[in-house]
Design an enzyme around this catalytic site. Structure first.
Site, short mmCIF file in Angstrom:
data_model
loop_
_atom_site.label_atom_id
_atom_site.label_comp_id
_atom_site.label_asym_id
_atom_site.label_seq_id
_atom_site.Cartn_x
_atom_site.Cartn_y
_atom_site.Cartn_z
N CYS A 1 -11.22 3.24 -0.17
CA CYS A 1 -9.80 3.50 0.06
C CYS A 1 -9.46 2.79 1.36
O CYS A 1 -10.20 2.93 2.35
CB CYS A 1 -9.54 5.00 0.18
SG CYS A 1 -7.90 5.42 0.81
N THR A 2 -8.37 2.05 1.36
CA THR A 2 -8.09 1.22 2.54
C THR A 2 -7.72 2.06 3.76
O THR A 2 -7.80 1.58 4.89
CB THR A 2 -6.98 0.19 2.23
OG1 THR A 2 -5.84 0.88 1.67
CG2 THR A 2 -7.47 -0.85 1.25
N HIS A 3 -7.34 3.33 3.55
CA HIS A 3 -7.08 4.21 4.70
C HIS A 3 -8.36 4.61 5.43
O HIS A 3 -8.28 5.10 6.56
CB HIS A 3 -6.39 5.49 4.24
CG HIS A 3 -4.91 5.38 4.02
ND1 HIS A 3 -4.37 4.79 2.90
CD2 HIS A 3 -3.86 5.79 4.78
CE1 HIS A 3 -3.04 4.87 2.97
NE2 HIS A 3 -2.71 5.46 4.11
N ASP B 1 0.86 -1.19 0.00
CA ASP B 1 0.00 0.00 0.00
C ASP B 1 0.89 1.23 0.00
O ASP B 1 2.10 1.14 0.24
CB ASP B 1 -0.91 0.00 1.24
CG ASP B 1 -1.83 1.21 1.30
OD1 ASP B 1 -2.41 1.58 0.25
OD2 ASP B 1 -1.96 1.84 2.37
N SER B 2 0.28 2.40 -0.22
CA SER B 2 1.05 3.64 -0.13
C SER B 2 1.47 3.91 1.31
O SER B 2 2.40 4.69 1.54
CB SER B 2 0.19 4.81 -0.64
OG SER B 2 -0.98 4.92 0.16
N TYR C 1 -0.94 8.68 -2.50
CA TYR C 1 -1.03 8.38 -3.93
C TYR C 1 -2.22 9.09 -4.60
O TYR C 1 -2.19 9.40 -5.78
CB TYR C 1 -1.24 6.88 -4.14
CG TYR C 1 -0.01 6.01 -4.07
CD1 TYR C 1 1.23 6.49 -3.67
CD2 TYR C 1 -0.11 4.65 -4.42
CE1 TYR C 1 2.34 5.66 -3.61
CE2 TYR C 1 0.99 3.82 -4.37
CZ TYR C 1 2.22 4.32 -3.97
OH TYR C 1 3.30 3.49 -3.93
N GLY C 2 -3.27 9.28 -3.85
CA GLY C 2 -4.57 9.67 -4.42
C GLY C 2 -4.56 11.02 -5.10
O GLY C 2 -5.46 11.33 -5.89
N CYS D 1 -4.51 -1.46 -1.94
CA CYS D 1 -4.68 -0.03 -2.17
C CYS D 1 -5.58 0.13 -3.40
O CYS D 1 -5.22 -0.32 -4.49
CB CYS D 1 -3.30 0.58 -2.43
SG CYS D 1 -3.32 2.31 -2.90
N ASN D 2 -6.72 0.77 -3.21
CA ASN D 2 -7.63 0.97 -4.34
C ASN D 2 -7.01 1.88 -5.40
O ASN D 2 -7.22 1.68 -6.60
CB ASN D 2 -8.94 1.62 -3.86
CG ASN D 2 -9.72 0.71 -2.96
OD1 ASN D 2 -9.41 0.58 -1.77
ND2 ASN D 2 -10.72 0.05 -3.49
N1 DGL Z 1 -4.78 3.33 0.66
C1 DGL Z 1 -5.01 3.84 -0.62
C2 DGL Z 1 -6.29 3.41 -1.28
O1 DGL Z 1 -6.83 2.38 -0.93
C3 DGL Z 1 -4.38 5.09 -1.12
C4 DGL Z 1 -4.34 6.30 -0.29
C5 DGL Z 1 -3.39 7.34 -0.84
O2 DGL Z 1 -2.19 7.11 -0.77
O3 DGL Z 1 -3.88 8.38 -1.32
O4 DGL Z 1 -6.81 4.06 -2.15
#
Ligand code: DGL
Length: 260
Positions: free
Chosen positions: A182-184, A9-10, A41-42, A72-73
């Site tokens: 988003c997994t966060h 993941d990020s 990442y988003g 990570c989506n």
């Molecule tokens: N955890 C990530 C996701 O599921 C990305 C979050 C990010 O880095 O912006 O989308």
């Protein structure tokens, strides 16, 4: 033979997937790769994320993993097809769980929360065209949730104020489910619950991804039992003691969010 699985993941978002995988696979060694040098990442471009994802996969291949879960989506939306074309091992991704959410929606609306990149990518547009024939899904970006999570800010007034501001236009009683795309976002289920009381359900893709991995390992006869372990790397460097204690705090918080 010991089975090794890479989880990427990020940052700390993928720990919500790792937690599910650890419950399903008690005999597996996990290598967790958090790309802390490049999170979030988003808000980056597709091309940048493809480069970061490629570095992560190459690092995990050097650790001799037999399969990789892109937990990570955002990285899945941007990079999964490129990664699958380049590498032969199984690479699993995350997909916003709008299909299961719609299946139990009884005609009520579904709100998908995700990063800006996930919301604008063609992968999501295709999924919506396929499963949301009645146009019940609303889309909302929540980029600051990723920053808050990485700072370990799960419950502050600032988090709640952001949540209320971003979600101001949605009437909770019109919704059957909020999809955590988003997994966060799993870190904020208690905050989101204040804005979307029961019976609104929170739906994420963690269990679905875990089931897919179990299935692949069964097919490849890789489900042998040893002792479970997890090794954490931060953009390729072993996690230090401060990072490990933050990871443990995150896992504990995610554990508390499971029942919400
Ligand atoms: N955890 C990530 C996701 O599921 C990305 C979050 C990010 O880095 O912006 O989308």
């Amino acid at each position: 033979m010991k089975v090794k699985i890479g989880v990427y993941d990020s940052g700390i978002g993928g720990l919500s997937v790792l937690q599910e995988l650890m419950l399903a696979l008690p005999g597996v060694e996990f290598i967790y790769y958090a790309d802390v040098d490049h999170v979030p990442y988003g808000e980056k471009s597709r091309e940048e994320i493809i480069c970061f994802a490629d570095l992560a996969v190459r690092f995990l291949l050097e650790q001799q993993v037999q399969a990789i879960v892109v937990a990570c989506n955002t990285a899945t939306s941007a990079a999964i097809s490129t990664l699958r074309a380049r590498y032969t091992l199984p690479i699993l991704g995350m997909e916003p769980a709008i299909k299961p959410a719609l299946q139990c929606s009884n005609g009520k609306r579904v709100l998908l929360l995700a990063t800006p990149l996930t919301l604008r990518e063609a992968k999501l547009q295709h999924l919506i065209a396929e499963v949301d024939k009645a146009h019940l899904v609303d889309l909302q970006a929540m980029p600051c949730f990723v920053r808050f999570a990485e700072q370990g800010q799960f419950h502050t007034d600032e988090v709640y104020a952001y949540c209320c501001r971003q979600l101001e236009k949605y009437q909770a009683d019109e919704y059957s489910a909020v999809v955590l795309g988003c997994t966060h976002f799993n870190y904020f289920k208690d905050t989101l619950r204040r804005r979307f009381p029961e019976p609104v359900r929170f739906v994420d893709g963690c269990q679905g991804t875990s089931r897919n991995l179990v299935h692949i390992l069964q097919e490849q006869r890789l489900l042998e039992y040893g002792e479970q372990s997890v090794v954490y790397y931060m953009s390729g460097r072993p996690a230090d003691s401060q990072q490990l204690s933050f990871i443990n705090k995150c896992l504990q918080h995610l554990h508390n969010m499971r029942e919400i």
